[in-house]
Scaffold this motif. Structure first.
Motif, PDB file in Angstrom:
ATOM      1  N   ALA A 137       0.817  -1.215   0.000  1.00 38.69           N
ATOM      2  CA  ALA A 137       0.000   0.000   0.000  1.00 38.69           C
ATOM      3  C   ALA A 137       0.851   1.266   0.000  1.00 38.69           C
ATOM      4  O   ALA A 137       0.549   2.230  -0.719  1.00 38.69           O
ATOM      5  N   GLY A 138       1.920   1.273   0.805  1.00 40.49           N
ATOM      6  CA  GLY A 138       2.772   2.450   0.862  1.00 40.49           C
ATOM      7  C   GLY A 138       3.477   2.721  -0.450  1.00 40.49           C
ATOM      8  O   GLY A 138       3.574   3.867  -0.904  1.00 40.49           O
ATOM      9  N   ARG A 159      -2.421   9.089   2.687  1.00 38.60           N
ATOM     10  CA  ARG A 159      -3.520   8.147   2.482  1.00 38.60           C
ATOM     11  C   ARG A 159      -4.071   7.683   3.824  1.00 38.60           C
ATOM     12  O   ARG A 159      -3.374   7.695   4.850  1.00 38.60           O
ATOM     13  N   ALA A 160      -5.315   7.264   3.808  1.00 35.95           N
ATOM     14  CA  ALA A 160      -5.914   6.629   4.983  1.00 35.95           C
ATOM     15  C   ALA A 160      -5.640   5.131   4.931  1.00 35.95           C
ATOM     16  O   ALA A 160      -5.545   4.539   3.855  1.00 35.95           O
ATOM     17  N   ASP A 161      -5.534   4.521   6.090  1.00 30.98           N
ATOM     18  CA  ASP A 161      -5.302   3.075   6.170  1.00 30.98           C
ATOM     19  C   ASP A 161      -6.638   2.351   6.032  1.00 30.98           C
ATOM     20  O   ASP A 161      -7.100   1.645   6.931  1.00 30.98           O
ATOM     21  N   VAL A 162      -7.258   2.576   4.883  1.00 32.62           N
ATOM     22  CA  VAL A 162      -8.569   2.009   4.549  1.00 32.62           C
ATOM     23  C   VAL A 162      -8.445   1.405   3.158  1.00 32.62           C
ATOM     24  O   VAL A 162      -7.956   2.065   2.244  1.00 32.62           O
ATOM     25  N   ASP A 163      -8.848   0.163   2.994  1.00 33.76           N
ATOM     26  CA  ASP A 163      -8.804  -0.460   1.671  1.00 33.76           C
ATOM     27  C   ASP A 163     -10.234  -0.691   1.201  1.00 33.76           C
ATOM     28  O   ASP A 163     -10.857  -1.702   1.515  1.00 33.76           O
ATOM     29  N   VAL A 247     -19.655  -5.290  -4.634  1.00 35.43           N
ATOM     30  CA  VAL A 247     -19.794  -4.399  -3.485  1.00 35.43           C
ATOM     31  C   VAL A 247     -18.473  -3.688  -3.218  1.00 35.43           C
ATOM     32  O   VAL A 247     -17.429  -4.063  -3.751  1.00 35.43           O
ATOM     33  N   TYR A 248     -18.553  -2.663  -2.368  1.00 35.99           N
ATOM     34  CA  TYR A 248     -17.354  -2.011  -1.844  1.00 35.99           C
ATOM     35  C   TYR A 248     -17.053  -2.609  -0.471  1.00 35.99           C
ATOM     36  O   TYR A 248     -17.935  -2.722   0.374  1.00 35.99           O
ATOM     37  N   SER A 249     -15.786  -2.942  -0.252  1.00 39.51           N
ATOM     38  CA  SER A 249     -15.446  -3.730   0.941  1.00 39.51           C
ATOM     39  C   SER A 249     -15.694  -2.998   2.255  1.00 39.51           C
ATOM     40  O   SER A 249     -15.827  -3.642   3.296  1.00 39.51           O
ATOM     41  N   THR A 250     -15.758  -1.653   2.246  1.00 37.89           N
ATOM     42  CA  THR A 250     -15.982  -0.926   3.495  1.00 37.89           C
ATOM     43  C   THR A 250     -17.443  -0.554   3.703  1.00 37.89           C
ATOM     44  O   THR A 250     -17.765   0.136   4.669  1.00 37.89           O
ATOM     45  N   ASP A 251     -18.326  -0.980   2.825  1.00 35.88           N
ATOM     46  CA  ASP A 251     -19.726  -0.560   2.927  1.00 35.88           C
ATOM     47  C   ASP A 251     -20.388  -1.189   4.157  1.00 35.88           C
ATOM     48  O   ASP A 251     -20.315  -2.406   4.366  1.00 35.88           O
ATOM     49  N   GLY A 252     -21.030  -0.348   4.936  1.00 34.41           N
ATOM     50  CA  GLY A 252     -21.659  -0.821   6.171  1.00 34.41           C
ATOM     51  C   GLY A 252     -22.835  -1.745   5.955  1.00 34.41           C
ATOM     52  O   GLY A 252     -23.281  -2.419   6.890  1.00 34.41           O
ATOM     53  N   ARG A 253     -23.347  -1.820   4.727  1.00 37.41           N
ATOM     54  CA  ARG A 253     -24.468  -2.714   4.461  1.00 37.41           C
ATOM     55  C   ARG A 253     -24.028  -4.176   4.401  1.00 37.41           C
ATOM     56  O   ARG A 253     -24.863  -5.072   4.503  1.00 37.41           O
ATOM     57  N   ILE A 254     -22.753  -4.419   4.216  1.00 41.44           N
ATOM     58  CA  ILE A 254     -22.284  -5.813   4.170  1.00 41.44           C
ATOM     59  C   ILE A 254     -22.564  -6.511   5.497  1.00 41.44           C
ATOM     60  O   ILE A 254     -23.264  -7.542   5.522  1.00 41.44           O
ATOM     61  N   PRO A 255     -22.084  -5.979   6.637  1.00 38.80           N
ATOM     62  CA  PRO A 255     -22.460  -6.627   7.904  1.00 38.80           C
ATOM     63  C   PRO A 255     -23.932  -6.403   8.253  1.00 38.80           C
ATOM     64  O   PRO A 255     -24.578  -7.271   8.839  1.00 38.80           O
ATOM     65  N   PHE A 268      -6.961 -10.131  -7.946  1.00 40.83           N
ATOM     66  CA  PHE A 268      -7.204  -9.311  -9.128  1.00 40.83           C
ATOM     67  C   PHE A 268      -7.385  -7.848  -8.747  1.00 40.83           C
ATOM     68  O   PHE A 268      -6.811  -6.957  -9.373  1.00 40.83           O
ATOM     69  N   HIS A 269      -8.201  -7.598  -7.736  1.00 38.68           N
ATOM     70  CA  HIS A 269      -8.455  -6.219  -7.327  1.00 38.68           C
ATOM     71  C   HIS A 269      -7.259  -5.691  -6.545  1.00 38.68           C
ATOM     72  O   HIS A 269      -6.768  -6.353  -5.629  1.00 38.68           O
ATOM     73  N   THR A 270      -6.834  -4.518  -6.900  1.00 38.27           N
ATOM     74  CA  THR A 270      -5.673  -3.934  -6.249  1.00 38.27           C
ATOM     75  C   THR A 270      -6.079  -3.241  -4.950  1.00 38.27           C
ATOM     76  O   THR A 270      -7.223  -3.360  -4.499  1.00 38.27           O
ATOM     77  N   ILE A 271      -5.156  -2.496  -4.356  1.00 39.76           N
ATOM     78  CA  ILE A 271      -5.415  -1.771  -3.112  1.00 39.76           C
ATOM     79  C   ILE A 271      -6.058  -0.428  -3.441  1.00 39.76           C
ATOM     80  O   ILE A 271      -5.601   0.282  -4.341  1.00 39.76           O
ATOM     81  N   TYR A 272      -7.089  -0.089  -2.723  1.00 39.62           N
ATOM     82  CA  TYR A 272      -7.786   1.176  -2.952  1.00 39.62           C
ATOM     83  C   TYR A 272      -7.785   1.994  -1.660  1.00 39.62           C
ATOM     84  O   TYR A 272      -8.788   2.061  -0.949  1.00 39.62           O
ATOM     85  N   ASN A 273      -6.642   2.608  -1.354  1.00 43.27           N
ATOM     86  CA  ASN A 273      -6.563   3.511  -0.203  1.00 43.27           C
ATOM     87  C   ASN A 273      -7.044   4.901  -0.616  1.00 43.27           C
ATOM     88  O   ASN A 273      -6.557   5.451  -1.608  1.00 43.27           O
ATOM     89  N   PRO A 274      -7.977   5.491   0.114  1.00 49.63           N
ATOM     90  CA  PRO A 274      -8.401   6.851  -0.214  1.00 49.63           C
ATOM     91  C   PRO A 274      -7.403   7.884   0.292  1.00 49.63           C
ATOM     92  O   PRO A 274      -6.795   7.728   1.351  1.00 49.63           O
ATOM     93  N   ALA A 275      -7.252   8.945  -0.474  1.00 52.73           N
ATOM     94  CA  ALA A 275      -6.389  10.066  -0.087  1.00 52.73           C
ATOM     95  C   ALA A 275      -6.904  11.325  -0.773  1.00 52.73           C
ATOM     96  O   ALA A 275      -7.438  11.262  -1.886  1.00 52.73           O
ATOM     97  N   PRO A 276      -6.743  12.483  -0.139  1.00 53.12           N
ATOM     98  CA  PRO A 276      -7.122  13.720  -0.809  1.00 53.12           C
ATOM     99  C   PRO A 276      -6.221  13.994  -2.013  1.00 53.12           C
ATOM    100  O   PRO A 276      -5.003  13.810  -1.953  1.00 53.12           O
ATOM    101  N   THR A 277      -6.827  14.411  -3.113  1.00 58.21           N
ATOM    102  CA  THR A 277      -6.090  14.838  -4.293  1.00 58.21           C
ATOM    103  C   THR A 277      -6.417  16.301  -4.545  1.00 58.21           C
ATOM    104  O   THR A 277      -7.580  16.707  -4.473  1.00 58.21           O
TER     105      THR A 277
END
Length: 337
Positions: A137-138, A159-163, A247-255, A268-277
């Protein structure tokens, strides 16, 4: 020999050793807690952190904060950023529902907005058109930061430590023998019934369905592929209308809906850390904006983002209220009185 009627090993008339032992134990515990707090201030009251108003003075600066309209997470991050910049005394306009990824990115490049949160994996594979999988990720963030600045004059802050990666899910009790994307692919190849549901953007992205099918060696028949709005996929999957839902892995509807996420066993899916651009010209006029945004990214993690998303998608709260409450809880802004 102990006298009759008195339990062995106890003297009810001599409690002084017990009192001293308890006192010593309390002193040790208090001292240990003090050491922990000194070493890790975050373990104490979150409001002990410096407020954003002390991090930078952006008086006289004007920002238009953007966001995609594809997920609760984007709305929350947009509202957090707008509130944070206002706390630093900037003048802020919010546009938290611009559209999909391409539209929002173009708005940044065209100067219609000054800042929005993007994902490292999206920039790497979609904007920079790179096919090499970077699983650190880094390193991925560093590469994206360098390339996007050089090629597009876009500045990435921390970046946030969120994938928030893409994933596929099924209803909790459905297909107990299918736990990976390879097994999902085998199920589709077998011709067994069940629809695969994806959102429109995922259906056309290079890091989406087309290349996922190539990587896993399957093709979803046209009559079994349903393209839905992203927010509708979760309920449709829970009801069984979609056997497999993107789905998006952080979506609260999953649990919240009891969905079961399948393992991406070929990564296949890469890392998706959010960060301000941020547009380079905007950043260069006030580099201290990073002093406002970096602490926010550092305070976000996977569990926090899932919980924030669930407040919007599961509890129906307004993203602006969720953002304001989180900033106050973290000590970034004064708590509402």
């Amino acid at each position: 020999m102990q006298p009759s009627g008195r339990p062995a090993g106890r003297d009810p008339h001599n409690r002084r050793p017990t009192v001293i032992a308890v006192a010593v134990a309390l002193v040790v515990v208090v001292a240990a807690l003090a050491v922990v707090f000194v070493l890790d201030p975050g373990s104490g009251d979150a409001r002990s952190r410096p407020p954003l108003s002390a991090a930078a003075d952006l008086s006289g600066r004007t920002y238009t904060v953007g966001g995609k309209d594809i997920s609760e997470e984007q709305s929350i991050l947009c509202e957090i950023t707008a509130a944070a910049l206002r706390e630093a005394r900037a003048t802020v306009t919010s546009r938290c529902d611009i559209g999909g990824t391409e539209a929002t990115r173009q708005a940044l490049l065209d100067g219609e907005i000054d800042v929005y949160w993007e994902y490292t994996g999206t920039a790497w594979e979609v904007f920079l058109r790179q096919s090499q999988k970077i699983l650190d990720a880094g390193r991925l963030h560093d590469l994206v930061r360098q390339r996007d600045l050089q090629e597009n004059d876009v500045v990435w802050t921390d970046r946030a430590d969120v994938d928030d990666t893409y994933a596929f899910a099924t209803a909790g009790g459905a297909l107990p023998g299918v736990g990976t994307l390879s097994e999902m692919a085998a199920h589709v190849r077998s011709g067994a019934p069940g629809d695969v549901c994806v959102e429109r953007e995922y259906a056309t992205r290079p890091d989406g369905l087309v290349n996922l099918q190539r990587a896993y060696g399957f093709t979803v028949p046209r009559d079994r592929l349903r393209v839905l709005d992203g927010g509708d996929i979760y309920q449709a999957t829970a009801r069984g209308d979609c056997l497999f839902g993107e789905v998006y892995s952080t979506d609260g509807r999953i649990p919240g809906l009891g969905l079961r996420v399948l393992t991406d066993d070929k990564t296949f899916h890469t890392i998706y850390n959010p960060a301000p651009t941020i547009r380079r010209t905007t950043f260069d006029h006030a580099p201290d904006v990073a002093k406002v945004l970096d602490p926010i990214a550092g305070a976000l993690d996977q569990a926090t983002m899932v919980a924030l998303n669930r407040q919007v998608s599961g509890q129906g709260r307004d993203p602006r209220d969720v953002a304001a409450a989180w900033l106050a809880d973290e000590g970034f802004v004064p708590a509402a009185r």
